[in-house]
Design a protein around this motif. Sequence first.
Motif, PDB file in Angstrom:
ATOM      1  N   ARG A 283       0.853  -1.186   0.000  1.00 14.62           N
ATOM      2  CA  ARG A 283       0.000   0.000   0.000  1.00 14.62           C
ATOM      3  C   ARG A 283       0.884   1.228   0.000  1.00 14.62           C
ATOM      4  NH1 ARG A 283      -3.681   0.790   5.068  1.00 14.62           N
ATOM      5  NH2 ARG A 283      -1.749   1.614   5.894  1.00 14.62           N
ATOM      6  N   GLU A 284       0.378   2.319  -0.503  1.00 15.77           N
ATOM      7  CA  GLU A 284       1.130   3.568  -0.540  1.00 15.77           C
ATOM      8  C   GLU A 284       1.519   4.013   0.875  1.00 15.77           C
ATOM      9  OE1 GLU A 284       0.644   7.937  -2.630  1.00 15.77           O
ATOM     10  OE2 GLU A 284      -1.148   6.818  -2.106  1.00 15.77           O
ATOM     11  N   ASN A 285       2.772   4.420   1.043  1.00 12.44           N
ATOM     12  CA  ASN A 285       3.310   4.897   2.332  1.00 12.44           C
ATOM     13  C   ASN A 285       3.190   3.850   3.442  1.00 12.44           C
ATOM     14  OD1 ASN A 285       3.902   7.416   1.157  1.00 12.44           O
ATOM     15  ND2 ASN A 285       1.818   8.119   1.578  1.00 12.44           N
ATOM     16  N   HIS A 286       3.352   2.591   3.095  1.00  9.23           N
ATOM     17  CA  HIS A 286       3.264   1.508   4.067  1.00  9.23           C
ATOM     18  C   HIS A 286       4.328   0.473   3.719  1.00  9.23           C
ATOM     19  CE1 HIS A 286       1.656  -2.046   6.118  1.00  9.23           C
ATOM     20  NE2 HIS A 286       0.962  -1.214   6.867  1.00  9.23           N
ATOM     21  N   ALA A 287       4.997  -0.057   4.718  1.00 12.44           N
ATOM     22  CA  ALA A 287       6.006  -1.086   4.471  1.00 12.44           C
ATOM     23  C   ALA A 287       5.339  -2.362   3.956  1.00 12.44           C
ATOM     24  CB  ALA A 287       6.781  -1.382   5.751  1.00 12.44           C
ATOM     25  N   GLU A 288       6.038  -3.072   3.081  1.00 12.72           N
ATOM     26  CA  GLU A 288       5.526  -4.343   2.570  1.00 12.72           C
ATOM     27  C   GLU A 288       5.425  -5.353   3.701  1.00 12.72           C
ATOM     28  OE1 GLU A 288       7.745  -7.766   0.345  1.00 12.72           O
ATOM     29  OE2 GLU A 288       7.135  -6.270  -1.127  1.00 12.72           O
ATOM     30  N   VAL A 289       4.319  -6.096   3.721  1.00  5.53           N
ATOM     31  CA  VAL A 289       4.139  -7.190   4.670  1.00  5.53           C
ATOM     32  C   VAL A 289       4.060  -8.464   3.846  1.00  5.53           C
ATOM     33  CG1 VAL A 289       2.687  -8.142   6.494  1.00  5.53           C
ATOM     34  CG2 VAL A 289       2.860  -5.667   6.221  1.00  5.53           C
ATOM     35  N   ARG A 290       5.003  -9.382   4.073  1.00  5.54           N
ATOM     36  CA  ARG A 290       5.096 -10.596   3.258  1.00  5.54           C
ATOM     37  C   ARG A 290       4.976 -11.829   4.149  1.00  5.54           C
ATOM     38  NH1 ARG A 290       9.470 -11.818  -1.419  1.00  5.54           N
ATOM     39  NH2 ARG A 290       8.830  -9.705  -1.931  1.00  5.54           N
ATOM     40  N   THR A 291       4.283 -12.848   3.627  1.00  9.61           N
ATOM     41  CA  THR A 291       4.151 -14.098   4.351  1.00  9.61           C
ATOM     42  C   THR A 291       4.396 -15.265   3.390  1.00  9.61           C
ATOM     43  OG1 THR A 291       2.724 -15.343   5.860  1.00  9.61           O
ATOM     44  CG2 THR A 291       1.648 -14.271   4.024  1.00  9.61           C
ATOM     45  N   PRO A 292       5.067 -16.314   3.839  1.00 10.08           N
ATOM     46  CA  PRO A 292       5.315 -17.468   2.962  1.00 10.08           C
ATOM     47  C   PRO A 292       4.064 -18.333   2.815  1.00 10.08           C
ATOM     48  CG  PRO A 292       6.255 -17.873   5.111  1.00 10.08           C
ATOM     49  CD  PRO A 292       5.717 -16.467   5.139  1.00 10.08           C
TER      50      PRO A 292
END
Length: 122
Positions: A56-65
């Motif tokens: 999302r704009e101005n938000h850190a990437e959140v990644r899950t396997p």
Amino acid sequence: EKMLTYYELDLGLNHVTRRWSEPVARTANLLLSVPGGEDGPSGVLVCGENWIAYKRENHAEVRTPLPRRKNFPNERGLLIISTAALKQKDMFFFLVLSEIGDLYKVTLEYAKDKTETNVFTV
């Protein structure tokens, strides 16, 4: 280099605006739009080899396997090939299908200042 570019449509002005752009992994192969406004946090889910990420704009990437079968070789990548978004009045979630037939339920737990993605097998 692959780029994810997010555009916004202003129906009042009948105009499309480029909101933001950022690089994504070469293995990214599928995008899902996340409901916004009163229905959710907005943004996109990016599906790639062995993972799903929320952006999302101005938000850190959140990644899950992605969870893997015990007998599935580690050296082979796992891709998402099909998706469905289900939305009710007070919640939404995604069903995603892997290339080997595993079905996952993806939910977003969010507050105004933080968003996390969780992947669950069904």
